[in-house]
Design a protein around this motif. Structure first.
Motif, PDB file in Angstrom:
ATOM      1  N   ALA A   4      -4.320  -0.848  -5.077  1.00 32.08           N
ATOM      2  CA  ALA A   4      -3.413  -1.970  -5.092  1.00 32.08           C
ATOM      3  C   ALA A   4      -3.344  -2.381  -3.511  1.00 32.08           C
ATOM      4  CB  ALA A   4      -1.959  -1.577  -5.389  1.00 32.08           C
ATOM      5  N   ALA A   5      -3.210  -1.397  -2.568  1.00 31.34           N
ATOM      6  CA  ALA A   5      -3.206  -1.950  -1.252  1.00 31.34           C
ATOM      7  C   ALA A   5      -4.434  -2.675  -0.758  1.00 31.34           C
ATOM      8  CB  ALA A   5      -2.937  -0.743  -0.363  1.00 31.34           C
TER       9      ALA A   5
ATOM     10  N   LEU B 293      -5.318  -0.775 -13.163  1.00 33.95           N
ATOM     11  CA  LEU B 293      -3.736  -1.101 -12.806  1.00 33.95           C
ATOM     12  C   LEU B 293      -3.660  -1.490 -11.533  1.00 33.95           C
ATOM     13  CD1 LEU B 293      -1.160  -1.230 -14.222  1.00 33.95           C
ATOM     14  CD2 LEU B 293      -0.854   1.431 -13.671  1.00 33.95           C
ATOM     15  N   GLY B 294      -4.150  -0.735 -10.691  1.00 35.64           N
ATOM     16  CA  GLY B 294      -3.608  -0.855  -9.125  1.00 35.64           C
ATOM     17  C   GLY B 294      -4.243  -2.309  -8.638  1.00 35.64           C
ATOM     18  N   ILE B 295      -5.653  -2.641  -9.093  1.00 38.31           N
ATOM     19  CA  ILE B 295      -5.903  -3.912  -8.695  1.00 38.31           C
ATOM     20  C   ILE B 295      -5.037  -5.339  -9.175  1.00 38.31           C
ATOM     21  CG2 ILE B 295      -7.844  -5.776  -9.115  1.00 38.31           C
ATOM     22  CD1 ILE B 295      -9.842  -3.555  -9.177  1.00 38.31           C
ATOM     23  N   VAL B 296      -4.436  -5.041 -10.492  1.00 41.28           N
ATOM     24  CA  VAL B 296      -3.471  -6.038 -11.246  1.00 41.28           C
ATOM     25  C   VAL B 296      -2.082  -5.983 -10.360  1.00 41.28           C
ATOM     26  CG1 VAL B 296      -2.275  -6.681 -13.277  1.00 41.28           C
ATOM     27  CG2 VAL B 296      -4.744  -5.812 -13.448  1.00 41.28           C
ATOM     28  N   CYS B 297      -1.892  -4.835  -9.957  1.00 44.64           N
ATOM     29  CA  CYS B 297      -0.435  -4.764  -9.377  1.00 44.64           C
ATOM     30  C   CYS B 297      -0.713  -5.468  -8.068  1.00 44.64           C
ATOM     31  CB  CYS B 297      -0.085  -3.243  -9.190  1.00 44.64           C
ATOM     32  SG  CYS B 297       0.507  -2.370 -10.548  1.00 44.64           S
ATOM     33  N   GLY B 298      -1.640  -5.154  -7.297  1.00 43.50           N
ATOM     34  CA  GLY B 298      -2.137  -5.784  -6.109  1.00 43.50           C
ATOM     35  C   GLY B 298      -2.168  -7.432  -6.113  1.00 43.50           C
TER      36      GLY B 298
ATOM     37  N   GLY C 193       1.501   2.496 -11.795  1.00 47.44           N
ATOM     38  CA  GLY C 193       2.178   1.287 -11.505  1.00 47.44           C
ATOM     39  C   GLY C 193       3.060   1.320 -10.395  1.00 47.44           C
ATOM     40  N   ALA C 194       4.068   2.187 -10.589  1.00 44.58           N
ATOM     41  CA  ALA C 194       5.388   2.178  -9.512  1.00 44.58           C
ATOM     42  C   ALA C 194       4.686   2.656  -8.285  1.00 44.58           C
ATOM     43  CB  ALA C 194       6.256   3.437 -10.180  1.00 44.58           C
ATOM     44  N   GLY C 195       3.506   3.480  -8.096  1.00 46.05           N
ATOM     45  CA  GLY C 195       3.063   3.916  -6.841  1.00 46.05           C
ATOM     46  C   GLY C 195       2.337   2.693  -6.330  1.00 46.05           C
ATOM     47  N   ALA C 196       1.340   1.975  -7.109  1.00 50.75           N
ATOM     48  CA  ALA C 196       0.809   0.984  -6.592  1.00 50.75           C
ATOM     49  C   ALA C 196       1.558  -0.324  -6.300  1.00 50.75           C
ATOM     50  CB  ALA C 196       0.053   0.144  -7.843  1.00 50.75           C
ATOM     51  N   SER C 197       2.986  -0.583  -7.054  1.00 50.45           N
ATOM     52  CA  SER C 197       3.693  -1.642  -6.141  1.00 50.45           C
ATOM     53  C   SER C 197       4.085  -1.319  -4.752  1.00 50.45           C
ATOM     54  CB  SER C 197       4.966  -1.830  -7.268  1.00 50.45           C
ATOM     55  OG  SER C 197       5.669  -0.622  -7.343  1.00 50.45           O
ATOM     56  N   ILE C 198       4.491  -0.085  -4.686  1.00 51.71           N
ATOM     57  CA  ILE C 198       5.040   0.164  -3.305  1.00 51.71           C
ATOM     58  C   ILE C 198       3.904   0.126  -2.103  1.00 51.71           C
ATOM     59  CG2 ILE C 198       5.991   2.006  -1.759  1.00 51.71           C
ATOM     60  CD1 ILE C 198       8.155   0.697  -3.765  1.00 51.71           C
ATOM     61  N   ALA C 199       2.768   0.796  -2.632  1.00 50.06           N
ATOM     62  CA  ALA C 199       1.354   0.589  -1.917  1.00 50.06           C
ATOM     63  C   ALA C 199       0.893  -0.855  -1.386  1.00 50.06           C
ATOM     64  CB  ALA C 199       0.249   1.369  -2.590  1.00 50.06           C
ATOM     65  N   ALA C 200       1.125  -1.533  -2.469  1.00 48.77           N
ATOM     66  CA  ALA C 200       0.701  -3.253  -2.041  1.00 48.77           C
ATOM     67  C   ALA C 200       1.715  -3.702  -1.409  1.00 48.77           C
ATOM     68  CB  ALA C 200       0.478  -3.769  -3.378  1.00 48.77           C
ATOM     69  N   LEU C 201       3.232  -3.627  -1.530  1.00 50.40           N
ATOM     70  CA  LEU C 201       4.156  -4.338  -1.074  1.00 50.40           C
ATOM     71  C   LEU C 201       4.300  -3.776   0.186  1.00 50.40           C
ATOM     72  CD1 LEU C 201       6.481  -6.141  -1.475  1.00 50.40           C
ATOM     73  CD2 LEU C 201       7.864  -4.253  -1.898  1.00 50.40           C
ATOM     74  N   PHE C 202       4.110  -2.698   0.860  1.00 47.92           N
ATOM     75  CA  PHE C 202       4.122  -2.153   2.209  1.00 47.92           C
ATOM     76  C   PHE C 202       2.783  -1.946   2.889  1.00 47.92           C
ATOM     77  CE2 PHE C 202       8.185  -1.071   0.265  1.00 47.92           C
ATOM     78  CZ  PHE C 202       9.292  -1.910   1.184  1.00 47.92           C
ATOM     79  N   GLN C 203       1.783  -2.271   2.288  1.00 47.79           N
ATOM     80  CA  GLN C 203       0.575  -1.837   2.790  1.00 47.79           C
ATOM     81  C   GLN C 203       0.470  -0.409   2.983  1.00 47.79           C
ATOM     82  OE1 GLN C 203      -2.576  -4.659   3.307  1.00 47.79           O
ATOM     83  NE2 GLN C 203      -1.467  -4.420   1.475  1.00 47.79           N
ATOM     84  N   SER C 204       0.919   0.385   2.050  1.00 41.94           N
ATOM     85  CA  SER C 204       0.683   2.175   2.808  1.00 41.94           C
ATOM     86  C   SER C 204       0.692   2.783   1.281  1.00 41.94           C
ATOM     87  CB  SER C 204       2.107   2.215   3.330  1.00 41.94           C
ATOM     88  OG  SER C 204       2.543   3.707   3.483  1.00 41.94           O
ATOM     89  N   PRO C 205      -0.451   2.970   1.020  1.00 41.32           N
ATOM     90  CA  PRO C 205      -1.048   3.581  -0.216  1.00 41.32           C
ATOM     91  C   PRO C 205      -0.395   5.172  -0.219  1.00 41.32           C
ATOM     92  CG  PRO C 205      -3.006   2.893   0.922  1.00 41.32           C
ATOM     93  CD  PRO C 205      -1.902   2.739   1.755  1.00 41.32           C
ATOM     94  N   ILE C 206      -0.247   5.799   1.038  1.00 39.67           N
ATOM     95  CA  ILE C 206       0.419   7.090   1.201  1.00 39.67           C
ATOM     96  C   ILE C 206       1.906   7.143   0.676  1.00 39.67           C
ATOM     97  CG2 ILE C 206       1.015   9.077   2.632  1.00 39.67           C
ATOM     98  CD1 ILE C 206      -1.310   8.581   4.395  1.00 39.67           C
ATOM     99  N   ALA C 207       2.681   6.051   1.026  1.00 39.42           N
ATOM    100  CA  ALA C 207       3.937   5.934   0.652  1.00 39.42           C
ATOM    101  C   ALA C 207       4.080   5.611  -0.840  1.00 39.42           C
ATOM    102  CB  ALA C 207       4.648   4.834   1.355  1.00 39.42           C
TER     103      ALA C 207
END
Length: 276
Positions: free
Chosen positions: A214-215, A34-39, A172-186
């Motif tokens: 995702a990131a 899921l993280g890969i797809v979101c990325g 999925g929600a966390g993966a979107s934020i991680a990919a968008l801002f390049q921040s897995p912790i966020a």
């Protein structure tokens, strides 16, 4: 023989669903996919927006956020974008429930993690049009909506239980934020704080794995998407003391707000028991 061969995919799907329900490693594997797809989704969206702006505004960089001015002969582009977005809103109202939108936080609280995918895709179309035509609005909501819907869809395909569905929506929600801002912790904190609204060891691995995947995927596919220039800072002892004071003050304010909310809720329940 044909019937036997045709039954292999169905058997494999039943086997995967059974393992998904019993084995946490399978849940972590689905979270990674899921993280890969979101990325990929976030990287593809960034690429599309950049090239739409390149064609629409004729700027060399393809990005209008850093441009000094828009060419006068392209001033019609934002107007056309507004008309296009207005048309999508009109279409969504006409189609009604077929493009129903369910927020991931609402989905986890009320619908057991079920988010309709068509509505999320329609939000992405609207965001793509608005950004491509120069609107300065946030992309986080659209990405979070789509990636949460993808998590919900993955849970449905795997015949996940209610808790599994809610967890995959949070992934999925966390993966979107991680990919968008390049921040897995966020991304992980976003999933725990806003979507799951609780911390637990059992949910830690899938959320973190989805955010990292995702990131990493976005970084590989679109490495030049983000540039943050951070100047060198030399902090003296007084600056460190000031930072510590601000930190403690912020923590104290947050704790005070949370306690006040709890006290006010208790007071309202005592005063208006019928509304509790």
């Amino acid at each position: 023989m044909k019937t036997r061969h045709r039954s292999y995919p169905a058997r494999a799907l039943r086997y995967a669903r059974a393992r998904f329900r019993r084995d946490d490693f399978w849940l972590a594997g689905i979270a990674a996919l899921l993280g890969i797809v979101c990325g990929v989704s976030v990287a593809a969206f960034d690429w599309l927006v950049k090239h739409i702006q390149l064609l629409a505004f004729g700027l060399g960089t393809g990005e209008i956020s850093g441009a000094d001015a828009i060419p006068p002969d392209r001033l019609w582009v934002p107007l056309a974008g507004g008309i296009a977005v207005g048309a999508t809103i009109w279409i969504a109202k006409r189609l009604g429930r077929r493009l129903e939108k369910v927020d991931p936080i609402e989905a986890n609280a009320l619908t057991g993690g079920r988010i309709p995918l068509p509505g999320a895709l329609w939000i992405m179309v609207q965001t793509l049009l608005s950004h491509g035509m120069g609107a300065s609005v946030g992309m986080e909501g659209a990405h979070t909506q789509l990636c949460s819907a993808l998590g919900s869809k993955a849970g449905s395909l795997a015949s996940g239980r209610r808790n599994d569905m809610r967890l995959l929506v949070a992934c999925g929600a966390g993966a979107s934020i991680a990919a968008l801002f390049q921040s897995p912790i966020a991304g992980a904190f976003y999933a725990f704080e806003l979507v799951i609204a609780a911390y637990s060891i059992g949910n830690l691995a899938p959320v973190v794995i989805a955010s990292l995947a995702a990131a990493g995927t976005r970084m590989v596919l679109y490495p030049s998407a983000l540039h943050f220039a951070v100047p060198a800072l030399s902090l003296g002892p007084s600056a460190v003391v000031m930072i510590l004071m601000i930190t403690f003050a912020t923590v104290a304010m947050a704790i005070t707000v949370m306690r006040c909310c709890t006290r006010v809720e208790t007071l309202l329940r005592a005063v208006m028991p019928a509304c509790a």
